[in-house]
Design an enzyme around this catalytic site. Sequence first.
Site, PDB file in Angstrom:
ATOM      1  N   HIS A 163     -54.061 114.977  55.332  1.00  0.00           N
ATOM      2  CA  HIS A 163     -54.891 114.403  56.400  1.00  0.00           C
ATOM      3  C   HIS A 163     -56.280 114.019  55.879  1.00  0.00           C
ATOM      4  CE1 HIS A 163     -56.127 113.956  60.659  1.00  0.00           C
ATOM      5  NE2 HIS A 163     -57.312 114.155  60.115  1.00  0.00           N
ATOM      6  N   GLU A 167     -57.655 110.043  55.344  1.00  0.00           N
ATOM      7  CA  GLU A 167     -58.876 109.520  55.977  1.00  0.00           C
ATOM      8  C   GLU A 167     -59.822 108.935  54.919  1.00  0.00           C
ATOM      9  OE1 GLU A 167     -59.377 109.056  59.104  1.00  0.00           O
ATOM     10  OE2 GLU A 167     -57.564 110.098  59.753  1.00  0.00           O
ATOM     11  N   LYS A 170     -58.378 105.621  53.624  1.00  0.00           N
ATOM     12  CA  LYS A 170     -58.523 104.511  54.587  1.00  0.00           C
ATOM     13  C   LYS A 170     -59.954 103.987  54.535  1.00  0.00           C
ATOM     14  CE  LYS A 170     -57.084 106.570  58.253  1.00  0.00           C
ATOM     15  NZ  LYS A 170     -56.995 106.872  59.663  1.00  0.00           N
ATOM     16  N   ASN A 171     -60.919 104.913  54.521  1.00  0.00           N
ATOM     17  CA  ASN A 171     -62.326 104.501  54.465  1.00  0.00           C
ATOM     18  C   ASN A 171     -62.607 103.712  53.189  1.00  0.00           C
ATOM     19  OD1 ASN A 171     -62.773 105.829  56.836  1.00  0.00           O
ATOM     20  ND2 ASN A 171     -63.934 107.509  55.967  1.00  0.00           N
TER      21      ASN A 171
HETATM   22  N1  LIG Z   1     -66.033 104.986  51.348  1.00  0.00           N
HETATM   23  C1  LIG Z   1     -66.910 104.448  52.203  1.00  0.00           C
HETATM   24  N2  LIG Z   1     -67.706 103.401  51.827  1.00  0.00           N
HETATM   25  C2  LIG Z   1     -68.592 102.847  52.687  1.00  0.00           C
HETATM   26  N3  LIG Z   1     -68.762 103.281  53.967  1.00  0.00           N
HETATM   27  C3  LIG Z   1     -68.019 104.308  54.396  1.00  0.00           C
HETATM   28  C4  LIG Z   1     -67.058 104.952  53.542  1.00  0.00           C
HETATM   29  N4  LIG Z   1     -66.483 105.954  54.246  1.00  0.00           N
HETATM   30  C5  LIG Z   1     -67.033 105.928  55.465  1.00  0.00           C
HETATM   31  N5  LIG Z   1     -67.950 104.947  55.574  1.00  0.00           N
HETATM   32  C6  LIG Z   1     -68.748 104.614  56.774  1.00  0.00           C
HETATM   33  O1  LIG Z   1     -68.748 105.731  57.625  1.00  0.00           O
HETATM   34  C7  LIG Z   1     -68.267 105.378  58.933  1.00  0.00           C
HETATM   35  C8  LIG Z   1     -67.580 106.571  59.547  1.00  0.00           C
HETATM   36  O2  LIG Z   1     -66.369 106.887  58.859  1.00  0.00           O
HETATM   37  P1  LIG Z   1     -65.203 107.644  59.651  1.00  0.00           P
HETATM   38  O3  LIG Z   1     -64.028 107.745  58.757  1.00  0.00           O
HETATM   39  O4  LIG Z   1     -65.745 108.928  60.213  1.00  0.00           O
HETATM   40  O5  LIG Z   1     -64.900 106.694  60.892  1.00  0.00           O
HETATM   41  P2  LIG Z   1     -64.163 105.255  60.884  1.00  0.00           P
HETATM   42  O6  LIG Z   1     -63.519 105.040  59.556  1.00  0.00           O
HETATM   43  O7  LIG Z   1     -65.153 104.232  61.299  1.00  0.00           O
HETATM   44  O8  LIG Z   1     -63.084 105.426  62.031  1.00  0.00           O
HETATM   45  P3  LIG Z   1     -61.793 106.440  61.985  1.00  0.00           P
HETATM   46  O9  LIG Z   1     -62.038 107.446  63.061  1.00  0.00           O
HETATM   47  O10 LIG Z   1     -60.629 105.579  62.281  1.00  0.00           O
HETATM   48  O11 LIG Z   1     -61.764 107.046  60.631  1.00  0.00           O
HETATM   49  C9  LIG Z   1     -67.388 104.158  58.702  1.00  0.00           C
HETATM   50  O12 LIG Z   1     -67.289 103.348  59.865  1.00  0.00           O
HETATM   51  C10 LIG Z   1     -68.129 103.456  57.563  1.00  0.00           C
HETATM   52  O13 LIG Z   1     -69.197 102.678  58.064  1.00  0.00           O
HETATM   53 MG   LIG Z   2     -62.251 106.480  58.755  1.00  0.00          MG
END
Ligand SMILES: Nc1ncnc2c1ncn2[C@@H]1O[C@H](COP(=O)(O)OP(=O)(O)OP(=O)(O)O)[C@@H](O)[C@H]1O
Ligand SMILES: [Mg+2]
Length: 259
Positions: A163, A167, A170-171
């Site tokens: 998990h 995550e 995906k980010n």
């Molecule tokens: N590897 C990364 N590089 C650049 N920005 C990032 C990265 N990881 C996270 N972020 C930033 O942090 C924010 C929050 O990440 P988070 O995974 O908590 O939520 P999300 O990806 O927007 O939605 P989800 O709940 O579907 O994961 C993202 O929207 C992005 O702007």
């Molecule tokens: Mg995310």
Amino acid sequence: QSWYMQSFFELLEFENRKPEDPHALNDFLETLIEIRNRHNDVVPTMAQGVIEYKEKFGFDPFVSSNIQYFLDRFYTNRISFRMLINQHTLLFGNDINPAHPKHIGSIDPNCNVAEVVTDAYETAKMVCEQYYSAAPELKIEEFNAKAPQKPIQAVYVPSHLFHMLFELFKNAMRATNELHEGSKEGLPLIKAKVTLGKEDLSVKISDRGGGVALRKIDRLFNYTYTTAPTPSLGSKRVPLAGFGHGLPISRLYARYFQG
Ligand SMILES: Nc1ncnc2c1ncn2[C@@H]1O[C@H](COP(=O)(O)OP(=O)(O)OP(=O)(O)O)[C@@H](O)[C@H]1O
Ligand SMILES: [Mg+2]
């Protein structure tokens, strides 16, 4: 709320059932499975609710910090419940999992970390490819200080590790695509480094998606902080991003076993 009331009442039925009752254990098992399924969509439903609340009532720092506190406890509680339910259904259920005969319930005494990294990467890649024309490649490095050349293993719940990594991947894939999509050189790699030191095991994921400004770093672990549009709940596609729940919930999984 009604899901929780219903599950609570269903469990109360067992308060006075005797263990000698030959059907009690099996009925309990079936109830647990139903409860688990009922609560499958709690995270997106809750996330949607918090987003709607913010849209309606605006941002208030006091309410917002209370929501953060509440959600951390609420989701930690959910992780615990599901861990216990899974453990019970796997240990008392009749079907043995042929793919993982050595697992003890959901715990793998010899969890191969790099394998879980690869699994999580492949799954994130499938999601990524629904949104972008390509996904970045993965390069894994292992450094085992205890037993060089041996694969790194740990006693862990592979689904939790999966998990967290899913995550992060995906980010990383979204950030990489946002910055480099369609570039002539192609997408830069995502790197995963799995290290086992004398005391600790760490997994580091890095990408060339441009990173996050220092000024914004503190917000990343706030529920609902996202730079992606809100996904619609009814959509059949698994969302790649948008609820702002990925990082804060992954941190709860990591902390759950003191990570
Ligand atoms: N590897 C990364 N590089 C650049 N920005 C990032 C990265 N990881 C996270 N972020 C930033 O942090 C924010 C929050 O990440 P988070 O995974 O908590 O939520 P999300 O990806 O927007 O939605 P989800 O709940 O579907 O994961 C993202 O929207 C992005 O702007
Ligand atoms: Mg995310």
